[in-house]
Every structure is written in structure tokens, then in C-alpha cells.
Scaffold this active site. Structure first.
Site, short mmCIF file in Angstrom:
data_model
loop_
_atom_site.label_atom_id
_atom_site.label_comp_id
_atom_site.label_asym_id
_atom_site.label_seq_id
_atom_site.Cartn_x
_atom_site.Cartn_y
_atom_site.Cartn_z
N GLU A 1 -5.15 -8.59 0.86
CA GLU A 1 -5.85 -8.21 2.10
C GLU A 1 -7.32 -7.95 1.80
O GLU A 1 -7.65 -7.36 0.76
CB GLU A 1 -5.28 -6.92 2.71
CG GLU A 1 -3.97 -7.09 3.42
CD GLU A 1 -3.48 -5.80 4.08
OE1 GLU A 1 -4.31 -4.99 4.55
OE2 GLU A 1 -2.25 -5.61 4.12
N GLU B 1 0.81 -1.23 0.00
CA GLU B 1 0.00 0.00 0.00
C GLU B 1 0.84 1.27 0.00
O GLU B 1 0.78 2.08 0.92
CB GLU B 1 -0.96 0.01 1.19
CG GLU B 1 -2.00 -1.08 1.10
CD GLU B 1 -3.09 -0.96 2.17
OE1 GLU B 1 -2.97 -0.10 3.05
OE2 GLU B 1 -4.05 -1.73 2.10
C1 BG6 Z 1 -4.18 -2.04 5.52
C2 BG6 Z 1 -2.80 -2.39 6.03
O1 BG6 Z 1 -4.14 -0.74 5.09
O2 BG6 Z 1 -5.23 -2.04 6.41
C3 BG6 Z 1 -2.82 -3.26 7.27
O3 BG6 Z 1 -2.04 -2.98 5.03
C4 BG6 Z 1 -3.86 -2.73 8.24
O4 BG6 Z 1 -1.53 -3.29 7.82
C5 BG6 Z 1 -5.21 -2.86 7.56
O5 BG6 Z 1 -3.86 -3.30 9.49
C6 BG6 Z 1 -6.36 -2.44 8.45
O6 BG6 Z 1 -6.17 -1.13 8.90
P1 BG6 Z 1 -6.53 -0.69 10.35
O7 BG6 Z 1 -6.22 0.75 10.43
O8 BG6 Z 1 -7.97 -0.95 10.52
O9 BG6 Z 1 -5.69 -1.54 11.24
#
Ligand code: BG6
Length: 489
Positions: free
Chosen positions: A388, A170
């Protein structure tokens, strides 16, 4: 498009789950590890929820065997994790810390012996602090050399064992959060510096891919991008154009560079007008063109909705952020002020009236996932790997010790259904890594925003025993994997 019947996922489909070093490992100074910028940033008062940091995290560094055992019992086919650069090179460059390398090789061996495909992310935001201090981090081209050394060390050691490699996680998120909003390290609010650093990261990405071609010719490599489709608020041609602009600014600004080796012209021109376009030196564009990835990693959480920009449509009011009115025209601001918000003349972000949100205000949009996959595949013609996707929620342990996370099952089920439709539409997918395998530290939100299939019993202030408890979603995903998603229709 309606399909009578959805096609099956390929037999080789990699059903997986993901994590990132800083969010799980802990052991922040163990066995010769150097500090990263996150070790520092989280100690600045007020930056993270209740001052949480990853010093201990969920202690995966010491408990990785237990975690991999849970993965194996679930039938996981792939596990995406990131390597902490400063565990390998404590100063970011120069001397290699063999104990750091041993840890990752042990982890990879443990995965492979359990038939789990390792998916290795080289950079999930934890730049070695030494490089920030010595060179000003990604604002210096010196860091490209350091990153290449780091990649070289990992390619050499793990190139024969790991097939799938992710370069940057990202890039759009960590550069914007770090250089525009001061919400990540290096804690800066300067769009000129943002676009300069971003260009240098693009070059580092290209160098890493070039080196990979010579050192790991049988492997596959690509970046993981945080993609969100952009919707126009209405069917007015002005809103459609605004969505084009927003897509250019939010998505193709990065993806075109990765896949076509060039910046999209509209955003580049706009940045030039505002005096914040990146400095392109001789040879840069040639390098970018030489480094096409093998696949694109897609992290999908949500997209966005936009309307015509505020100057062309002064009557439109945004529900979020500050409003501009005829008496406060952006164009009257000095150029330096305008340069802080180069997208203002391009589009205006609005709420989407059709979508529900999570407790943290993230839109829930499974159809947007299919839209995203279709758009990216059509534009770049590369296999996609979902690196993800998941739901952050507050989980509760019931009196009998179980976690009934039906909301997470619903969320994943809906997204995987749309993904299966995208496969039926013709999109080529390598795999799907849900975020995340265990609960972990949410960078800014501590431990109460949980994503995992496996509950980790700790709170912000109390580490407790960090007992691992599979949630209801763990068993649901286990069943889904065992029938390769056939029960999704
Ligand atoms: C993504 C990242 O942007 O979102 C992760 O790659 C992150 O590392 C995930 O944990 C969720 O984001 P957050 O802010 O809800 O933990």
C-alpha cells in the site's frame, strides 16, 4: 546517496493496486455471508464519518467483472484484495459457505485470465462477529484454531492459483486502534488487553505460515506491516536515543517477531515493568521462530518524529497531545495509569518542521519511503512487496466529467521515484501496489477521502449509480506500467 542514473525496475516487477473486502464489496449479508465485527462497529453512533458503513460500499461483489476489466485496460500486473473471513466461514469456524469461496475463485480466475497476478490478503481487519461474541475475539487462543481452519480452506481451494499471500494487514494499526483507542472494533481502551491480543495474533500468523509451507509449498507468504521510519527531532544524543526507543516500540515490536521470532528486549522490559507484557506460554517462542515469512509487505504512508521523553526533558513541549510538566509528572501516577501510556518514558512525538501534510493531517514524505525500504531491507534481509501507498484526497468531477487529480499523480510520482532510488541502492522489491484501485470506503472517513485511480460516483448518503470513471492518474499509471517505470528518473 546520489546516483547518476537510476537502475530499471526488474522485468517481472508487479505494478499493482490494492483494496480490502470491507471497503469495496458491500453485499454484507449476501449468499450466506456471516457478519463481521466491522458490520457491527460501524453501526455504533458516532464511530464513523456521517455514520457510513460497508453494507453496500462500492458494490464490488456484484461488479467485480467490470472492475477487473478496468484493471486489464490499465495494464495492471497485480491486484491485491482481501478475503472476507465470514463469507467463507459465516460463524468464523465450522461450516464452510461454498458460495463465498466461489466468489473469490471467480475473482481470481477473472484476474488470471487477464494476466493480473492475484495477491490475496487473508485478514484485513474483518473478524467474524461470531468469534468476537463466542470467544472475545483475538483475546482467546481458540481464534488461532479458527483462523487456521479458514486458511486451510483457502489454501486448499486457491493454493494452486494464487502465488502471493498476505497474512495480516497492518497488525500494528488494527490492534492499537481496536484495543487502545477504541477507534476500531472491538472498541476497547486497555493496553494490557492490546498486548495480549497482539501476541495471540502473532501466534495465528505463525500457524498460518507453518500450514502454508505444507499446503502451498510453491507459494510466497508474508504479513503486510504499516511501517513508518522514526526521525529524531534534533541531532542531540537524547533525541537519537528517543528515536531508537520509538522505532523499537512502533516497528520492531512487530517486525522482529515476524522475522526473528522474538520480541525486542527494550520494549518487552518496559511492558513488563508496567505490568502489561503479553503472557508467553511454553512453546510460543518456538512457534514464532518456525514461521519466517518469504517477503515483507510494506504499507507506507508516513513516518514520525520524536524528541527525548518528557520525564528526562521536562522543558520539551509537544505540539500535539497533552503536555507533561514538572507539576504533573508521569511518575507520580499510579502504575495502572502509567500502564496506559508505556511509551511516555521512552520518547515524545513531535511535529516534523520539514514536511507538508495532506488535508487529513498525514505527513507527505517520499524520502521517508526510501528510508523505510532501506531500513527494513537492511534489518531483515527479505524481499519487500509494497502492498500500500497512496494519497487520500477530495476529488472533484469537472463539468466535462473528468477528474484531474494532478496532486495524486505528483504524490505517486515522488514516491515511485524514491522507490526506484531504493532499488538502485540495492533493495530487493517484488512489486508496488498503490492504494487503491477504485475509490472505496475509508474506514472512518466515509467516501470523501478518496484514494483510487478510478472514481466511484457515490457519496456518503447517496449511492447513485456508482459509475466508475477513470481519473487522470489512471492513465498516468497505465503509461508508467507500460514502460516499466522507465520515465521515472
Ligand atoms: C491503511 C489500511 O492503514 O490505510 C487501508 O490498510 C486504509 O485499509 C488506508 O484504507 C488508508 O486509511 P484511511 O483511514 O485514510 O482510509
Amino acid at each position: 546517496m546520489y546516483h547518476d542514473k537510476l537502475e530499471s525496475f526488474p522485468e517481472t516487477f508487479l505494478w499493482g493496486a490494492a483494496s480490502a473486502a470491507y471497503q469495496i464489496e458491500g453485499a454484507y449479508e449476501a449468499d450466506g455471508k456471516g457478519l463481521s465485527v466491522w458490520d457491527n462497529f460501524t453501526k455504533i453512533p458516532g464511530k464513523t464519518f456521517e455514520g457510513t458503513n460497508g453494507d453496500v460500499a462500492i458494490d464490488h461483489y456484484n461488479r467485480y467483472k467490470e472492475d477487473v476489466k478496468l484493471m486489464a485496460e490499465m495494464g495492471l500486473k497485480a491486484y491485491r484484495f482481501s478475503v472476507s473471513w465470514s463469507r467463507i466461514l459465516p460463524d468464523g469456524e465450522g461450516k464452510v459457505n461454498s458460495k463465498g469461496l466461489d466468489f473469490y475463485e471467480d475473482l481470481v480466475d477473472e484476474l488470471i485470465s487477464n494476466d493480473i497476478e492475484p495477491v490475496l490478503t487473508l485478514y484485513h481487519w474483518d473478524l467474524p462477529l461470531a468469534l468476537q461474541e463466542k470467544y472475545n475475539g483475538w483475546e482467546s487462543r481458540e481464534v488461532i484454531k479458527a483462523f487456521s481452519q479458514y486458511c486451510q480452506v483457502l489454501y486448499e481451494r486457491l493454493g494452486r492459483k494464487v502465488t502471493y499471500w498476505v497474512t495480516f494487514n497492518e497488525q500494528n494499526v488494527f490492534t492499537s486502534m481496536g484495543y487502545r483507542w477504541a477507534a476500531h472494533p472491538p472498541n476497547v481502551t486497555d493496553t494490557k488487553r492490546l498486548f495480549e491480543a497482539n501476541h495471540i495474533i502473532n501466534l495465528a500468523n505463525a500457524e498460518a505460515i507453518k500450514l502454508f509451507r505444507t499446503m502451498v509449498p510453491q507459494g510466497k507468504i508474508g504479513p503486510s506491516f504499516g511501517y513508518g521510519p522514526v526521525y529524531p527531532l534534533t541531532s542531540s544524543p537524547e533525541d537519537i536515543l528517543a528515536a531508537e526507543n520509538a522505532n523499537d516500540f512502533n516497528n520492531t515490536w512487530w517486525l522482529d517477531v515476524y522475522c526473528k521470532g522474538k520480541y525486542p528486549v527494550t520494549t518487552f522490559r518496559q511492558l513488563e515493568r508496567k505490568g502489561i507484557a503479553p503472557t508467553i506460554k511454553a512453546g510460543d517462542l518456538e512457534l514464532l521462530k518456525e514461521a519466517k515469512p518469504d517477503f515483507l509487505g510494506i504499507n507506507y504512508y508516513h513516518g514520525g518524529t520524536v524528541a527525548q521523553n518528557k520525564m528526562e526533558n521536562k522543558a520539551t513541549e509537544t505540539k500535539t497531545g497533552k503536555n507533561f510538566s514538572a507539576t504533573d509528572p508521569y511518575l507520580m501516577q499510579p502504575k495502572e495509569e502509567q500502564s496506559k501510556s508505556p511509551e511516555v518514558p521512552m520518547f515524545q512525538s513531535t511535529e516534523n518542521p520539514y514536511l507538508e501534510k495532506t488535508e487529513w493531517g498525514w505527513e507527505i514524505d517520499p524520502v521517508g519511503f526510501r528510508v523505510a525500504l532501506r531500513q527494513v531491507y537492511a534489518r531483515y534481509d527479505l524481499p519487500l512487496f509494497i502492498t500500500e501507498n497512496g494519497l487520500g484526497a477530495k476529488d472533484v468531477v469537472t463539468n466535462d466529467g473528468t477528474i484531474e487529480d494532478n496532486y495524486r499523480i505528483d504524490y505517486l510520482n515522488q514516491h515511485i521515484t524514491e522507490m526506484k532510488k531504493a532499488v538502485t541502492d540495492g533493495v530487493e522489491l517484488i512489486g508496488y501496489c498503490a492504494w487503491s484501485f477504485t475509490d472505496l470506503l475509508s474506514w472512518l472517513n466515509g467516501y470523501r477521502k478518496r484514494y483510487g485511480f478510478v472514481y466511484v460516483d457515490r457519496t456518503e448518503q447517496d449511492e447513485k449509480e456508482m459509475k466508475r470513471i477513470p481519473k487522470k492518474s489512471y492513465y498516468w499509471y497505465r503509461d508508467l506500467i507500460s514502460n516499466n517505470g522507465e520515465n521515472i528518473n
